[in-house]
Write an enzyme that holds these catalytic residues in place. Structure first.
Site, PDB file in Angstrom:
ATOM      1  N   SER A 194       0.831  -1.215   0.000  1.00 15.22           N
ATOM      2  CA  SER A 194       0.000   0.000   0.000  1.00 15.22           C
ATOM      3  C   SER A 194       0.859   1.256   0.000  1.00 15.22           C
ATOM      4  O   SER A 194       0.340   2.339  -0.236  1.00 15.22           O
ATOM      5  CB  SER A 194      -0.858   0.058   1.261  1.00 15.22           C
ATOM      6  OG  SER A 194      -1.597  -1.104   1.406  1.00 15.22           O
TER       7      SER A 194
ATOM      8  N   HIS B  62      -1.895  -2.891  -6.759  1.00 14.10           N
ATOM      9  CA  HIS B  62      -2.449  -2.567  -5.445  1.00 14.10           C
ATOM     10  C   HIS B  62      -3.969  -2.678  -5.477  1.00 14.10           C
ATOM     11  O   HIS B  62      -4.648  -1.871  -6.120  1.00 14.10           O
ATOM     12  CB  HIS B  62      -2.008  -1.145  -5.042  1.00 14.10           C
ATOM     13  CG  HIS B  62      -2.493  -0.723  -3.701  1.00 14.10           C
ATOM     14  ND1 HIS B  62      -2.909   0.553  -3.415  1.00 14.10           N
ATOM     15  CD2 HIS B  62      -2.657  -1.432  -2.544  1.00 14.10           C
ATOM     16  CE1 HIS B  62      -3.292   0.613  -2.151  1.00 14.10           C
ATOM     17  NE2 HIS B  62      -3.154  -0.580  -1.608  1.00 14.10           N
TER      18      HIS B  62
ATOM     19  N   GLU C  66      -4.596  -0.050  -8.451  1.00 11.70           N
ATOM     20  CA  GLU C  66      -3.524   0.885  -8.792  1.00 11.70           C
ATOM     21  C   GLU C  66      -2.357   0.064  -9.351  1.00 11.70           C
ATOM     22  O   GLU C  66      -1.857  -0.844  -8.678  1.00 11.70           O
ATOM     23  CB  GLU C  66      -3.040   1.640  -7.546  1.00 11.70           C
ATOM     24  CG  GLU C  66      -3.950   2.786  -7.146  1.00 11.70           C
ATOM     25  CD  GLU C  66      -3.439   3.539  -5.930  1.00 11.70           C
ATOM     26  OE1 GLU C  66      -3.583   4.765  -5.890  1.00 11.70           O
ATOM     27  OE2 GLU C  66      -2.915   2.901  -4.992  1.00 11.70           O
TER      28      GLU C  66
ATOM     29  N   ASN D 264      -4.216   6.324  -1.415  1.00 11.25           N
ATOM     30  CA  ASN D 264      -3.908   6.475   0.010  1.00 11.25           C
ATOM     31  C   ASN D 264      -3.282   7.835   0.311  1.00 11.25           C
ATOM     32  O   ASN D 264      -3.387   8.337   1.432  1.00 11.25           O
ATOM     33  CB  ASN D 264      -3.013   5.331   0.501  1.00 11.25           C
ATOM     34  CG  ASN D 264      -3.832   4.069   0.707  1.00 11.25           C
ATOM     35  OD1 ASN D 264      -5.053   4.130   0.858  1.00 11.25           O
ATOM     36  ND2 ASN D 264      -3.183   2.923   0.682  1.00 11.25           N
TER      37      ASN D 264
HETATM   38  N1  LIG Z   1      -5.335  -4.286   4.840  1.00 10.50           N
HETATM   39  C1  LIG Z   1      -5.709  -3.620   3.757  1.00 10.50           C
HETATM   40  O1  LIG Z   1      -6.812  -3.066   3.669  1.00 10.50           O
HETATM   41  C2  LIG Z   1      -4.781  -3.600   2.545  1.00 10.50           C
HETATM   42  C3  LIG Z   1      -5.279  -3.150   1.315  1.00 10.50           C
HETATM   43  C4  LIG Z   1      -4.445  -3.183   0.201  1.00 10.50           C
HETATM   44  C5  LIG Z   1      -3.136  -3.639   0.314  1.00 10.50           C
HETATM   45  N2  LIG Z   1      -2.668  -4.072   1.528  1.00 10.50           N
HETATM   46  C6  LIG Z   1      -1.297  -4.603   1.583  1.00 10.50           C
HETATM   47  O2  LIG Z   1      -1.380  -6.020   1.521  1.00 10.50           O
HETATM   48  C7  LIG Z   1      -0.265  -6.592   2.226  1.00 10.50           C
HETATM   49  C8  LIG Z   1      -0.790  -7.572   3.261  1.00 10.50           C
HETATM   50  O3  LIG Z   1      -1.610  -6.893   4.186  1.00 10.50           O
HETATM   51  P1  LIG Z   1      -2.659  -7.659   5.115  1.00 10.50           P
HETATM   52  O4  LIG Z   1      -3.465  -6.608   5.769  1.00 10.50           O
HETATM   53  O5  LIG Z   1      -3.324  -8.741   4.330  1.00 10.50           O
HETATM   54  O6  LIG Z   1      -1.649  -8.328   6.165  1.00 10.50           O
HETATM   55  P2  LIG Z   1      -1.856  -9.653   7.032  1.00 10.50           P
HETATM   56  O7  LIG Z   1      -0.962  -9.491   8.199  1.00 10.50           O
HETATM   57  O8  LIG Z   1      -3.297  -9.958   7.245  1.00 10.50           O
HETATM   58  O9  LIG Z   1      -1.293 -10.821   6.089  1.00 10.50           O
HETATM   59  C9  LIG Z   1       0.079 -11.007   5.797  1.00 10.50           C
HETATM   60  C10 LIG Z   1       0.291 -12.488   5.543  1.00 10.50           C
HETATM   61  O10 LIG Z   1       1.609 -12.693   5.069  1.00 10.50           O
HETATM   62  C11 LIG Z   1       2.064 -13.938   5.582  1.00 10.50           C
HETATM   63  N3  LIG Z   1       3.522 -13.949   5.467  1.00 10.50           N
HETATM   64  C12 LIG Z   1       4.423 -13.237   6.185  1.00 10.50           C
HETATM   65  N4  LIG Z   1       5.665 -13.513   5.741  1.00 10.50           N
HETATM   66  C13 LIG Z   1       5.530 -14.399   4.725  1.00 10.50           C
HETATM   67  C14 LIG Z   1       6.442 -15.057   3.851  1.00 10.50           C
HETATM   68  N5  LIG Z   1       7.765 -14.857   3.954  1.00 10.50           N
HETATM   69  N6  LIG Z   1       5.933 -15.900   2.904  1.00 10.50           N
HETATM   70  C15 LIG Z   1       4.600 -16.107   2.816  1.00 10.50           C
HETATM   71  N7  LIG Z   1       3.695 -15.523   3.617  1.00 10.50           N
HETATM   72  C16 LIG Z   1       4.164 -14.681   4.555  1.00 10.50           C
HETATM   73  C17 LIG Z   1       1.524 -13.967   6.992  1.00 10.50           C
HETATM   74  O11 LIG Z   1       1.494 -15.292   7.505  1.00 10.50           O
HETATM   75  C18 LIG Z   1       0.126 -13.379   6.798  1.00 10.50           C
HETATM   76  O12 LIG Z   1      -0.825 -14.372   6.519  1.00 10.50           O
HETATM   77  C19 LIG Z   1       0.503  -5.413   2.820  1.00 10.50           C
HETATM   78  O13 LIG Z   1       1.559  -5.078   1.955  1.00 10.50           O
HETATM   79  C20 LIG Z   1      -0.527  -4.307   2.860  1.00 10.50           C
HETATM   80  O14 LIG Z   1       0.030  -3.021   2.803  1.00 10.50           O
HETATM   81  C21 LIG Z   1      -3.472  -4.078   2.631  1.00 10.50           C
END
Ligand SMILES: NC(=O)c1ccc[n+]([C@@H]2O[C@H](COP(=O)([O-])OP(=O)(O)OC[C@H]3O[C@@H](n4cnc5c(N)ncnc54)[C@H](O)[C@@H]3O)[C@@H](O)[C@H]2O)c1
Length: 291
Positions: free
Chosen positions: A123, A144, A156, A194
């Site tokens: 993000s 994104h 995005e 964002n």
């Molecule tokens: N939360 C939102 O609304 C949102 C929206 C768009 C983008 N994002 C982006 O998406 C990404 C994930 O965010 P999230 O909120 O889903 O986080 P989250 O913490 O829910 O999920 C992250 C996942 O990654 C896994 N993980 C960590 N290290 C790993 C590895 N080496 N190999 C494989 N899996 C691994 C974890 O076990 C976990 O399940 C971030 O970059 C965030 O900025 C989030």
């Protein structure tokens, strides 16, 4: 490489957003493989996908055969070997540069195809920096998504310093095949959406700090005056996202200027453990039963 619904899609990290990306690909007709290091997260995430689809069936928006067909297109595991024959990898691991770099090194080493696209759902972090640990920065870009991914129409597409025109075109095409509308952003903190949201939220916090309006009145103003579906404070409470907002705006303040720095009263919410709705308190108080 031709982008079609037959290409091999791999999602790495199937937490909140990664699993939502998996569901969206399967719902739009792609076969998709999701990998995570945590088996528990995979199991809970799959349960949630099944519940989401059952809700759509009960509302008459899809039938049981369609639901089963969508689920049959999803494969999940803690095994990363499936990356070897990937055409597109979408990374959605924790929002942390070191974790992203480690993951991209691993992906770059595992994926065999020279043409494969290595995409990140970050993000806010720099695509150019993430791409720098791979041997193919031209094929690294941001894709994104917005949560919940099956519902939100926007993607995005983020161009890193070395991302090729061909890669940008392919990612846009992939988004269109999912029924999404792509917009193109340069590699800059917060990208387009964002950056707008965080600027609005920082100003909303300053309005409260200066005694111009209350938290509740700012939210009502955003809803009824600007036509936003939710106000900025309600939104971050709903996402349990006050700590993440604080973290990301600090980074944006370093890169883009002090207008992105949250006032101390919001930082104090984070220090007090008031992350949003699930923690019982955020900008609003949810601690009383039934509220
Ligand atoms: N939360 C939102 O609304 C949102 C929206 C768009 C983008 N994002 C982006 O998406 C990404 C994930 O965010 P999230 O909120 O889903 O986080 P989250 O913490 O829910 O999920 C992250 C996942 O990654 C896994 N993980 C960590 N290290 C790993 C590895 N080496 N190999 C494989 N899996 C691994 C974890 O076990 C976990 O399940 C971030 O970059 C965030 O900025 C989030």
């Amino acid at each position: 490489m031709n982008i079609s619904k037959d290409i091999k899609i791999r999602v790495i990290g199937v937490g909140k957003v990664g699993m939502s990306i998996v569901q969206a690909f399967a719902q739009s007709g792609f076969k998709v493989y999701g990998a995570d290091i945590d088996k528990d997260i995979i199991d809970k995430g799959l349960k949630k996908v099944v519940q989401n689809l059952e809700k759509l069936v009960s509302k008459g928006k899809m039938n049981a055969e369609e639901k089963n067909a969508i689920l049959s297109r999803i494969e999940l595991s803690t095994d990363f070997d499936h990356l070897q024959d990937a055409a597109v990898v979408i990374e959605a691991v924790f929002e942390d540069m070191d974790v992203k770099k480690e993951t991209f090194k691993k992906i770059d080493n595992l994926v065999n195809s020279k043409e494969a696209l290595l995409l990140t759902n970050t993000s806010s972090l720099s695509i150019s920096e993430i791409a720098s640990v791979t041997k193919r920065p031209e094929q690294v870009a941001g894709m994104h998504f917005f949560n919940p991914v099956p519902v939100m129409k926007l993607v995005e597409v983020v161009r890193g310093t070395l991302t090729s025109d061909e890669t940008v075109g392919q990612v846009k095409e992939l988004a269109r095949l999912m029924g999404k509308t792509p917009i193109l952003s340069a590699d800059s903190p917060g990208f387009i959406v964002n950056r707008m949201l965080n600027a609005l939220t920082c100003e909303a916090a300053r309005i409260v700090e200066q005694g111009v309006g209350s938290v509740a009145d700012v939210d009502i103003g955003a809803r009824l005056g600007l036509g936003h579906p939710v106000g900025p404070f309600e939104l971050f409470d709903f996402l349990n996202g006050i700590p993440l907002l604080n973290h990301v705006t600090d980074y944006m303040a370093e890169e883009l200027g002090e207008r992105f720095r949250l006032p101390v009263w919001v930082k104090n919410l984070v220090r007090a453990g008031m992350a949003g709705r699930d923690s019982g308190r955020g900008f609003y108080d949810y601690s009383q039963k039934g509220k």
